[in-house]
Design a protein around this motif. Structure first.
Motif, short mmCIF file in Angstrom:
data_model
loop_
_atom_site.label_atom_id
_atom_site.label_comp_id
_atom_site.label_asym_id
_atom_site.label_seq_id
_atom_site.Cartn_x
_atom_site.Cartn_y
_atom_site.Cartn_z
N UNK A 24 28.97 24.23 38.41
CA UNK A 24 29.63 24.38 37.00
C UNK A 24 28.93 26.01 36.60
N UNK A 25 29.99 26.55 36.35
CA UNK A 25 29.78 28.22 35.86
C UNK A 25 29.04 28.84 36.82
N UNK A 26 28.88 28.59 38.05
CA UNK A 26 28.37 29.30 39.14
C UNK A 26 28.53 30.82 39.18
N UNK A 27 27.53 31.76 39.11
CA UNK A 27 27.79 33.27 39.37
C UNK A 27 27.01 33.87 40.10
N UNK A 28 27.44 34.51 41.07
CA UNK A 28 26.45 35.26 42.14
C UNK A 28 27.05 36.78 42.20
N UNK A 39 32.37 29.92 38.65
CA UNK A 39 33.08 29.02 39.47
C UNK A 39 32.57 27.46 39.31
N UNK A 40 33.67 26.86 39.16
CA UNK A 40 33.49 25.04 38.86
C UNK A 40 34.14 24.34 40.17
N UNK A 41 33.19 23.43 40.83
CA UNK A 41 33.69 22.46 41.98
C UNK A 41 33.00 21.23 41.89
N UNK A 214 39.97 32.91 45.28
CA UNK A 214 40.16 34.12 45.08
C UNK A 214 39.36 34.96 44.13
N UNK A 215 38.75 36.15 44.46
CA UNK A 215 38.20 36.77 43.28
C UNK A 215 36.83 35.94 42.72
N UNK A 216 36.32 35.25 43.49
CA UNK A 216 35.05 34.64 43.01
C UNK A 216 35.47 33.20 42.42
N UNK A 217 36.70 32.76 42.21
CA UNK A 217 36.88 31.82 41.41
C UNK A 217 38.06 30.79 42.28
N UNK A 218 38.15 29.46 41.99
CA UNK A 218 39.06 28.66 42.58
C UNK A 218 40.42 29.14 42.09
#
Length: 251
Positions: A24-28, A39-41, A214-218
């Motif tokens: 949930x809301x993962x950022x690197x 990112x959410x998965x 794409x660009x760090x997101x799904x």
């Protein structure tokens, strides 16, 4: 403003042997380069999910963050890393050890020799290398070395098995054979599988869902509702592959 630190949440038991994954809301970020952006998965226990995308989209970074090899800058992640294993593109075998000893590297500690040897024999039989236990890595083919790496990962009965381009260096026919082996082992063992690959056909052939980054997101999360076993060239698989390629190529 600094991103909040990643929080690991204790996993909930799943209905199968597989471990659930919830991101949930993962950022690197690596310096100024934002690789994953909130990112959410979610991955269900025992599900097979493939991640595809252009080079640099964050595929391997996401996998490594889930496995604890990359420190995220923020977000939450729920999974059971204690029962997770990773298979790399390179088999990473010990050249001075035979096949049996290489598989033993992945075994749980404290096993008595008889139990350990029985587990090694079972895993080598499962990957089709029962007759190669005493061979050295240097005399094995590329496909056989990757089978040893798979047996080494399987010996600990993982609940989550991640694959980072594991078949990318193999020739076309060996790659198809290895895809069939991975699918068979996954169906037998019941672990959750997470595959990163550049090969869209491979992703569609193996996965329950294909996720496009794409660009760090799904950008696309597509189910593959084609019955198993699947055949390369199947029209339904080709149609799903076409949808994914249209997205990747900007169609």
């Amino acid at each position: 403003m600094n991103s909040p630190a990643l929080r690991l949440i204790a996993p909930m038991p799943g209905p199968s042997d597989g471990a659930p994954v919830a991101v949930h809301d993962l950022s690197v970020a690596f310096g100024a380069n934002q690789v994953l952006d909130r990112l959410n998965l979610s991955i269900a226990p025992g599900e097979f999910v493939a991640i595809v995308g252009r080079s640099g989209c964050g595929k391997s970074t996401l996998l490594r963050a889930i496995m604890g090899l990359v420190q995220p800058g923020g977000g939450t992640l729920e999974t059971d890393r204690t029962a997770a294993r990773l298979v790399f593109q390179e088999p990473r075998l010990l050249p001075w050890a035979n096949v049996r000893a290489n598989v033993a590297v992945g075994a749980p500690e404290g096993l008595d020799p008889a139990r350990l040897n029985a587990l090694i024999d079972a895993r080598l039989a499962e990957v089709g290398l029962a007759d190669k236990a005493d061979e050295w890595p240097g005399v094995l083919s590329g496909g056989q070395r990757q089978r040893v790496a798979l047996a080494r990962a399987l010996i600990s009965r993982p609940r989550l098995l991640a694959f980072d381009e594991p078949l990318g260096a193999l020739d076309a026919l060996t790659r198809i054979e290895m895809q069939a082996l991975v699918e068979t082992v996954w169906a037998t063992e019941g672990f959750t599988a997470l595959l990163v690959t550049h090969d869209v056909a491979e992703a569609v052939a193996l996965a329950d869902r294909v996720v496009v980054l794409e660009a760090g997101r799904i950008a696309l999360d597509l189910a593959v509702p084609v019955p198993r076993p699947r055949r390369h060239g199947d029209a339904a698989l080709a149609a799903i592959e076409g949808q994914i390629l249209d997205r990747l190529l900007g169609g």
